[in-house]
Write an enzyme that holds these catalytic residues in place. Structure first.
Site, PDB file in Angstrom:
ATOM      1  N   ASP A 113      -0.683  50.511  61.768  1.00  0.00           N
ATOM      2  CA  ASP A 113      -1.055  49.288  62.488  1.00  0.00           C
ATOM      3  C   ASP A 113      -1.749  48.356  61.496  1.00  0.00           C
ATOM      4  O   ASP A 113      -1.083  47.633  60.749  1.00  0.00           O
ATOM      5  CB  ASP A 113      -1.936  49.671  63.684  1.00  0.00           C
ATOM      6  CG  ASP A 113      -2.317  48.487  64.555  1.00  0.00           C
ATOM      7  OD1 ASP A 113      -1.791  47.386  64.325  1.00  0.00           O
ATOM      8  OD2 ASP A 113      -3.135  48.645  65.473  1.00  0.00           O
ATOM      9  N   PHE A 162       0.659  48.638  72.539  1.00  0.00           N
ATOM     10  CA  PHE A 162       0.009  49.916  72.267  1.00  0.00           C
ATOM     11  C   PHE A 162       0.915  51.028  72.773  1.00  0.00           C
ATOM     12  O   PHE A 162       1.297  51.053  73.936  1.00  0.00           O
ATOM     13  CB  PHE A 162      -1.363  49.989  72.942  1.00  0.00           C
ATOM     14  CG  PHE A 162      -2.195  51.121  72.407  1.00  0.00           C
ATOM     15  CD1 PHE A 162      -2.950  50.956  71.252  1.00  0.00           C
ATOM     16  CD2 PHE A 162      -2.192  52.362  73.029  1.00  0.00           C
ATOM     17  CE1 PHE A 162      -3.703  52.003  70.742  1.00  0.00           C
ATOM     18  CE2 PHE A 162      -2.935  53.419  72.520  1.00  0.00           C
ATOM     19  CZ  PHE A 162      -3.688  53.234  71.373  1.00  0.00           C
TER      20      PHE A 162
HETATM   21  P1  IMP Z   1      -4.475  51.581  61.419  1.00  0.00           P
HETATM   22  O1  IMP Z   1      -5.575  52.232  60.626  1.00  0.00           O
HETATM   23  O2  IMP Z   1      -4.923  50.329  62.129  1.00  0.00           O
HETATM   24  O3  IMP Z   1      -3.189  51.371  60.626  1.00  0.00           O
HETATM   25  O4  IMP Z   1      -4.140  52.563  62.608  1.00  0.00           O
HETATM   26  C1  IMP Z   1      -3.529  53.773  62.364  1.00  0.00           C
HETATM   27  C2  IMP Z   1      -3.976  54.844  63.349  1.00  0.00           C
HETATM   28  O5  IMP Z   1      -4.413  54.271  64.582  1.00  0.00           O
HETATM   29  C3  IMP Z   1      -2.798  55.723  63.678  1.00  0.00           C
HETATM   30  O6  IMP Z   1      -2.817  56.894  62.904  1.00  0.00           O
HETATM   31  C4  IMP Z   1      -2.994  56.007  65.145  1.00  0.00           C
HETATM   32  O7  IMP Z   1      -3.745  57.183  65.325  1.00  0.00           O
HETATM   33  C5  IMP Z   1      -3.765  54.837  65.682  1.00  0.00           C
HETATM   34  N1  IMP Z   1      -2.886  53.814  66.310  1.00  0.00           N
HETATM   35  C6  IMP Z   1      -2.517  52.610  65.831  1.00  0.00           C
HETATM   36  N2  IMP Z   1      -1.708  51.968  66.679  1.00  0.00           N
HETATM   37  C7  IMP Z   1      -1.541  52.811  67.728  1.00  0.00           C
HETATM   38  C8  IMP Z   1      -0.772  52.728  68.951  1.00  0.00           C
HETATM   39  O8  IMP Z   1      -0.058  51.765  69.269  1.00  0.00           O
HETATM   40  N3  IMP Z   1      -0.855  53.806  69.778  1.00  0.00           N
HETATM   41  C9  IMP Z   1      -1.602  54.922  69.480  1.00  0.00           C
HETATM   42  N4  IMP Z   1      -2.320  55.032  68.358  1.00  0.00           N
HETATM   43  C10 IMP Z   1      -2.298  53.979  67.497  1.00  0.00           C
END
Ligand code: IMP
Ligand code: MG
Length: 184
Positions: A113, A162
């Site tokens: 994300d 999400f």
């Molecule tokens: P980032 O650090 O913002 O890239 O988020 C990565 C982590 O956040 C992933 O390993 C997921 O555990 C969680 N995450 C991000 N987006 C989602 C989503 O749409 N659904 C569920 N978990 C998410």
């Protein structure tokens, strides 16, 4: 739009809004990723490093589609808590005990994300003298600017909503759904 996206949620789903990737679509893509990964690592020791908890189902399916010797270990990073937006805080709760030196390491994520989780982990891993480090993510939201490491293997481009299921949670719920659904 890829096949399997945007169907109505089945009756047994709790408050999910819509199924965005059904089981057959996921299985076909995971099989293809397994073949890509098999071809990409013709020699050397391969360590598949799953980022818990979100990657646990994907990793289990993926390693069974990689047709070469490999080892498996895990990392645990905690972020988000019960929120649906990234808090920006990433804590490493468990680091792999497996020796990474001189191995090909394939880091397996459920979803990218903001990219903060991957960036933090990649910085930690790079200090360990691996033969190579590559990233495989089941889902990629394509919103992260300046990723430390671009994923070499991507299952699906993900919508901005999400997502839950197939390992992905919201407040620890929904990980057991066999498909991927949107909550928002
Ligand atoms: P980032 O650090 O913002 O890239 O988020 C990565 C982590 O956040 C992933 O390993 C997921 O555990 C969680 N995450 C991000 N987006 C989602 C989503 O749409 N659904 C569920 N978990 C998410
Ligand atoms: Mg999570």
């Amino acid at each position: 739009m890829l096949p399997g996206w945007g169907m109505a949620a089945p009756a047994d789903s709790r408050q999910v809004r819509a199924v965005v990737l059904d089981e057959a679509t996921i299985a076909a893509r995971v099989g293809a990723l397994g073949r890509e990964i098999t071809a990409a690592f013709p020699d050397g020791e391969l360590l598949v490093l799953g980022l818990l908890k979100g990657s646990f189902i994907f990793l289990g399916d993926l390693v069974r589609r990689i047709e070469r010797p490999l080892q498996v270990d895990f990392l645990v990073a905690a972020s988000y808590g019960g929120a649906m937006v990234s808090s920006g805080e990433v804590r490493l709760v468990y680091a792999p005990e497996t020796e990474l030196r001189d191995r090909h390491v394939l880091l397996v994520e459920d979803i990218i994300d903001s990219g903060r989780t991957v960036n933090r982990i990649v910085r930690v891993l790079r200090e360990r003298g691996m033969r190579s480090l590559n990233l495989c993510t089941l889902l990629h939201k394509h919103v992260a600017a300046g990723l430390e490491l671009e994923p070499a293997f991507v299952g699906f481009d993900a919508p901005a909503s999400f997502l839950v299921g197939y390992g992905l949670d919201h407040a620890e719920e929904f990980r057991n759904l066999p498909y991927i659904a949107s909550l928002t």
